[in-house]
Design a protein around this motif. Structure first.
Motif, mmCIF file in Angstrom:
data_model
loop_
_atom_site.group_PDB
_atom_site.id
_atom_site.type_symbol
_atom_site.label_atom_id
_atom_site.label_comp_id
_atom_site.label_asym_id
_atom_site.label_seq_id
_atom_site.Cartn_x
_atom_site.Cartn_y
_atom_site.Cartn_z
ATOM 1 N N UNK A 118 0.834 -1.205 0.000
ATOM 2 C CA UNK A 118 0.000 0.000 0.000
ATOM 3 C C UNK A 118 0.865 1.250 0.000
ATOM 4 N N UNK A 119 1.924 1.247 0.787
ATOM 5 C CA UNK A 119 2.827 2.398 0.827
ATOM 6 C C UNK A 119 3.499 2.618 -0.522
ATOM 7 N N UNK A 120 3.904 1.530 -1.184
ATOM 8 C CA UNK A 120 4.502 1.646 -2.521
ATOM 9 C C UNK A 120 3.497 2.253 -3.501
ATOM 10 N N UNK A 121 2.234 1.811 -3.423
ATOM 11 C CA UNK A 121 1.200 2.360 -4.312
ATOM 12 C C UNK A 121 0.967 3.844 -4.062
ATOM 13 N N UNK A 122 0.958 4.245 -2.783
ATOM 14 C CA UNK A 122 0.766 5.666 -2.467
ATOM 15 C C UNK A 122 1.915 6.522 -2.997
ATOM 16 N N UNK A 157 1.669 9.428 -5.906
ATOM 17 C CA UNK A 157 2.123 10.798 -5.659
ATOM 18 C C UNK A 157 3.095 11.258 -6.733
ATOM 19 N N UNK A 158 4.008 10.363 -7.141
ATOM 20 C CA UNK A 158 4.983 10.720 -8.182
ATOM 21 C C UNK A 158 4.287 10.955 -9.523
ATOM 22 N N UNK A 159 3.343 10.115 -9.859
ATOM 23 C CA UNK A 159 2.627 10.279 -11.133
ATOM 24 C C UNK A 159 1.811 11.573 -11.140
#
Length: 226
Positions: A189-193, A197-199
């Motif tokens: 989940x943290x990786x997805x967040x 944010x970067x995108x």
């Protein structure tokens, strides 16, 4: 003191030989050097050799202690998540319930003898956590740190277990630190967040540059028309 008494013993022996008296095993008394104790020197020698033998023949650890040390080192080396608890008067049924609930998340709990465990961990990089092995201590451990929340919720339901601290990926944590770690969202989940944010930042930058270029082209066109 002993050296002076030995010289007195030798002097007495020489006088006895010169006078033709029978040889006497004169000696010394550690508490009263002037007293005649005929077996003091032989006894002192036996005590000294006995102490040397005791030091040379140090008692080796039993097979049971060696097995405990090996299993404890295996737990700390191969488990990414370890939580230590103080337990108080748990019966067999309560232990079985705790083990069954932890096994659902591939977790185990085991009691290690505190004295042996503290001595073993003193020789490892986990020497700071060796202080927690006092009295009745149990270790819950597993290979997946993401189940820390489930571990704490399972053990929290048992009032006879008190959290002392833990280890996550070789990082020593206090009870509060372990609870804060367990409150974190899963790593996926943290990786997805972070990726989202970067995108979003990239999209906003692209829109900003595109808008600026359009404004610049309109400005240049208006200047040319004049």
């Amino acid at each position: 003191l002993i050296k002076g008494d030995m010289w007195r013993v030798l002097s007495i022996s020489r006088v006895n030989r010169a006078a033709g008296r029978p040889k006497v095993h004169a000696g010394l008394h550690l508490c009263n050097p002037t007293a005649r104790i005929h077996t003091a020197i032989p006894c002192l020698a036996r005590v000294c050799f006995k102490n040397v033998a005791r030091r040379k023949g140090a008692k080796k650890p039993s097979e049971r202690k060696l097995n405990i040390a090996s299993e404890l080192c295996d737990v700390f080396e191969n488990s990414r998540l370890i939580a230590l608890f103080h337990y108080n008067d748990l019966n067999t049924s309560e232990w079985n319930n705790i083990r069954l609930n932890l096994a659902k998340d591939s977790l185990r709990i085991r009691v290690f003898p505190s004295k042996v465990s503290a001595k073993v961990l003193q020789e490892t990089k986990y020497r700071n956590i060796a202080l927690l092995f006092r009295g009745c201590t149990a270790a819950a451990f597993g290979r997946d740190p993401s189940v820390a929340s489930s571990l704490l919720s399972t053990t929290k339901s048992e009032s006879k277990l008190l959290l002392l601290g833990g280890v996550v990926d070789d990082q020593l944590l206090t009870p509060r630190g372990l609870q804060e770690y367990a409150a974190l969202p899963p790593l996926e989940v943290m990786h997805g967040n972070i990726l989202g944010t970067l995108q979003l930042s990239q999209l906003m930058l692209s829109m900003l540059l595109q808008g600026s270029s359009q404004k610049l082209s309109y400005l240049l066109k208006s200047v040319c028309d004049r």
